[in-house]
Design a protein around this motif. Structure first.
Motif, PDB file in Angstrom:
ATOM      1  N   CYS A 166      -3.503  19.201   7.578  1.00  9.02           N
ATOM      2  CA  CYS A 166      -2.850  20.410   8.073  1.00  9.02           C
ATOM      3  C   CYS A 166      -2.856  21.485   6.987  1.00  9.02           C
ATOM      4  N   ASP A 167      -3.062  22.731   7.403  1.00  6.30           N
ATOM      5  CA  ASP A 167      -3.099  23.865   6.472  1.00  6.30           C
ATOM      6  C   ASP A 167      -2.374  25.027   7.148  1.00  6.30           C
ATOM      7  N   ALA A 168      -1.174  25.355   6.664  1.00 13.04           N
ATOM      8  CA  ALA A 168      -0.303  26.332   7.328  1.00 13.04           C
ATOM      9  C   ALA A 168      -0.940  27.704   7.512  1.00 13.04           C
ATOM     10  N   ASN A 169      -1.890  28.069   6.641  1.00 10.65           N
ATOM     11  CA  ASN A 169      -2.559  29.362   6.809  1.00 10.65           C
ATOM     12  C   ASN A 169      -4.047  29.188   7.057  1.00 10.65           C
ATOM     13  N   GLY A 170      -4.425  28.023   7.550  1.00  9.95           N
ATOM     14  CA  GLY A 170      -5.822  27.726   7.840  1.00  9.95           C
ATOM     15  C   GLY A 170      -6.236  28.251   9.204  1.00  9.95           C
ATOM     16  N   THR A 171      -7.413  27.878   9.628  1.00  9.83           N
ATOM     17  CA  THR A 171      -7.928  28.291  10.929  1.00  9.83           C
ATOM     18  C   THR A 171      -7.445  27.323  12.008  1.00  9.83           C
TER      19      THR A 171
ATOM     20  N   TYR B 298      11.804  21.006   4.718  1.00 14.42           N
ATOM     21  CA  TYR B 298      10.441  21.003   4.192  1.00 14.42           C
ATOM     22  C   TYR B 298       9.452  21.332   5.304  1.00 14.42           C
ATOM     23  N   ILE B 299       8.406  22.076   4.930  1.00 16.61           N
ATOM     24  CA  ILE B 299       7.432  22.583   5.896  1.00 16.61           C
ATOM     25  C   ILE B 299       6.016  22.202   5.462  1.00 16.61           C
ATOM     26  N   ALA B 300       5.067  22.313   6.400  1.00 18.41           N
ATOM     27  CA  ALA B 300       3.657  22.149   6.055  1.00 18.41           C
ATOM     28  C   ALA B 300       3.239  23.336   5.197  1.00 18.41           C
ATOM     29  N   GLY B 301       2.557  23.073   4.111  1.00 24.52           N
ATOM     30  CA  GLY B 301       2.176  24.116   3.166  1.00 24.52           C
ATOM     31  C   GLY B 301       0.811  24.712   3.437  1.00 24.52           C
ATOM     32  N   ALA B 302       0.464  25.720   2.657  1.00 22.14           N
ATOM     33  CA  ALA B 302      -0.785  26.448   2.822  1.00 22.14           C
ATOM     34  C   ALA B 302      -1.915  25.882   1.969  1.00 22.14           C
ATOM     35  N   THR B 303      -1.674  24.766   1.330  1.00 23.93           N
ATOM     36  CA  THR B 303      -2.740  23.980   0.717  1.00 23.93           C
ATOM     37  C   THR B 303      -2.916  22.787   1.636  1.00 23.93           C
ATOM     38  N   ALA B 304      -4.142  22.479   2.016  1.00 26.33           N
ATOM     39  CA  ALA B 304      -4.388  21.412   2.992  1.00 26.33           C
ATOM     40  C   ALA B 304      -3.638  20.129   2.616  1.00 26.33           C
TER      41      ALA B 304
ATOM     42  N   SER C 205      11.604  27.647   1.535  1.00 24.56           N
ATOM     43  CA  SER C 205      11.698  28.879   0.748  1.00 24.56           C
ATOM     44  C   SER C 205      10.324  29.403   0.336  1.00 24.56           C
ATOM     45  N   ASP C 206       9.285  28.559   0.407  1.00 21.24           N
ATOM     46  CA  ASP C 206       7.922  28.978   0.057  1.00 21.24           C
ATOM     47  C   ASP C 206       7.206  29.685   1.205  1.00 21.24           C
ATOM     48  N   LEU C 207       7.758  29.654   2.409  1.00 25.69           N
ATOM     49  CA  LEU C 207       7.096  30.238   3.579  1.00 25.69           C
ATOM     50  C   LEU C 207       6.642  31.660   3.262  1.00 25.69           C
ATOM     51  N   SER C 208       5.360  31.925   3.475  1.00 26.56           N
ATOM     52  CA  SER C 208       4.779  33.210   3.090  1.00 26.56           C
ATOM     53  C   SER C 208       3.992  33.822   4.236  1.00 26.56           C
ATOM     54  N   ALA C 209       3.674  35.105   4.099  1.00 26.60           N
ATOM     55  CA  ALA C 209       2.896  35.823   5.113  1.00 26.60           C
ATOM     56  C   ALA C 209       1.615  35.065   5.420  1.00 26.60           C
ATOM     57  N   GLY C 210       1.307  34.942   6.710  1.00 28.44           N
ATOM     58  CA  GLY C 210       0.089  34.272   7.133  1.00 28.44           C
ATOM     59  C   GLY C 210       0.243  32.790   7.394  1.00 28.44           C
ATOM     60  N   TRP C 211       1.393  32.217   7.041  1.00 28.85           N
ATOM     61  CA  TRP C 211       1.636  30.794   7.283  1.00 28.85           C
ATOM     62  C   TRP C 211       2.197  30.607   8.677  1.00 28.85           C
ATOM     63  N   TYR C 212       1.731  29.572   9.380  1.00 30.24           N
ATOM     64  CA  TYR C 212       2.377  29.124  10.614  1.00 30.24           C
ATOM     65  C   TYR C 212       3.483  28.145  10.228  1.00 30.24           C
TER      66      TYR C 212
END
Length: 140
Positions: A51-56, A96-102, A109-116
């Motif tokens: 899973c990649d929160a800002n992936g395709t 805790y959430i799925a992060g933007a690194t696969a 608190s790390d949730l950033s623009a472009g993340w689902y």
């Protein structure tokens, strides 16, 4: 604020708590090499990827937590409910959430623009997480 950074998970410390009332696991073939403790999503062929929160699409659609490791093409056991012990790396009462690194897990608190936003779970102690396994469909 500044990113807190993804959890550093020691695979040997990641143990499902099988007495959890809603402990639920699935087994699928891994699409890629997956390490115990990484977040996963389902591909259209029913294999499991990271899973990649800002992936395709559909890689940002969080489906569960790998509780075994597997090479690509091998069976992977993944968990969607119940509790999991991580070792003493959690902050109690943190979501805790799925992060933007696969495959990564980050504090919310790390949730950033472009993340689902996908909720992995919340820490019920410094070492135990209660899985929520929720893909919200909402992106920041």
């Amino acid at each position: 604020g500044a990113a807190v950074a993804a959890l550093t998970i020691t695979a040997a410390n990641l143990i499902p708590v099988t007495t959890s009332a809603n402990y639920s696991t699935h087994t699928n073939l891994a699409a890629v090499d997956i390490t115990q403790g990484q977040t996963v999503y389902l591909l259209t062929d029913n294999t499991v990827g990271l899973c990649d929160a800002n992936g395709t699409s559909p890689s940002y659609v969080y489906r569960g937590l790998a509780i075994s490791s597997a090479k690509a093409g091998a069976p992977l056991l993944w968990q969607v409910g119940g509790d999991v012990d991580f070792g003493a790396i959690l902050t109690t009462a943190t979501i805790y959430i799925a992060g933007a690194t696969a495959g990564a897990i980050n504090p919310i608190s790390d949730l950033s623009a472009g993340w689902y936003l996908s909720i992995v779970g919340y820490a019920i102690s410094t070492s135990r997480m209660r899985l929520l396994t929720t893909y919200t469909g909402v992106s920041l």
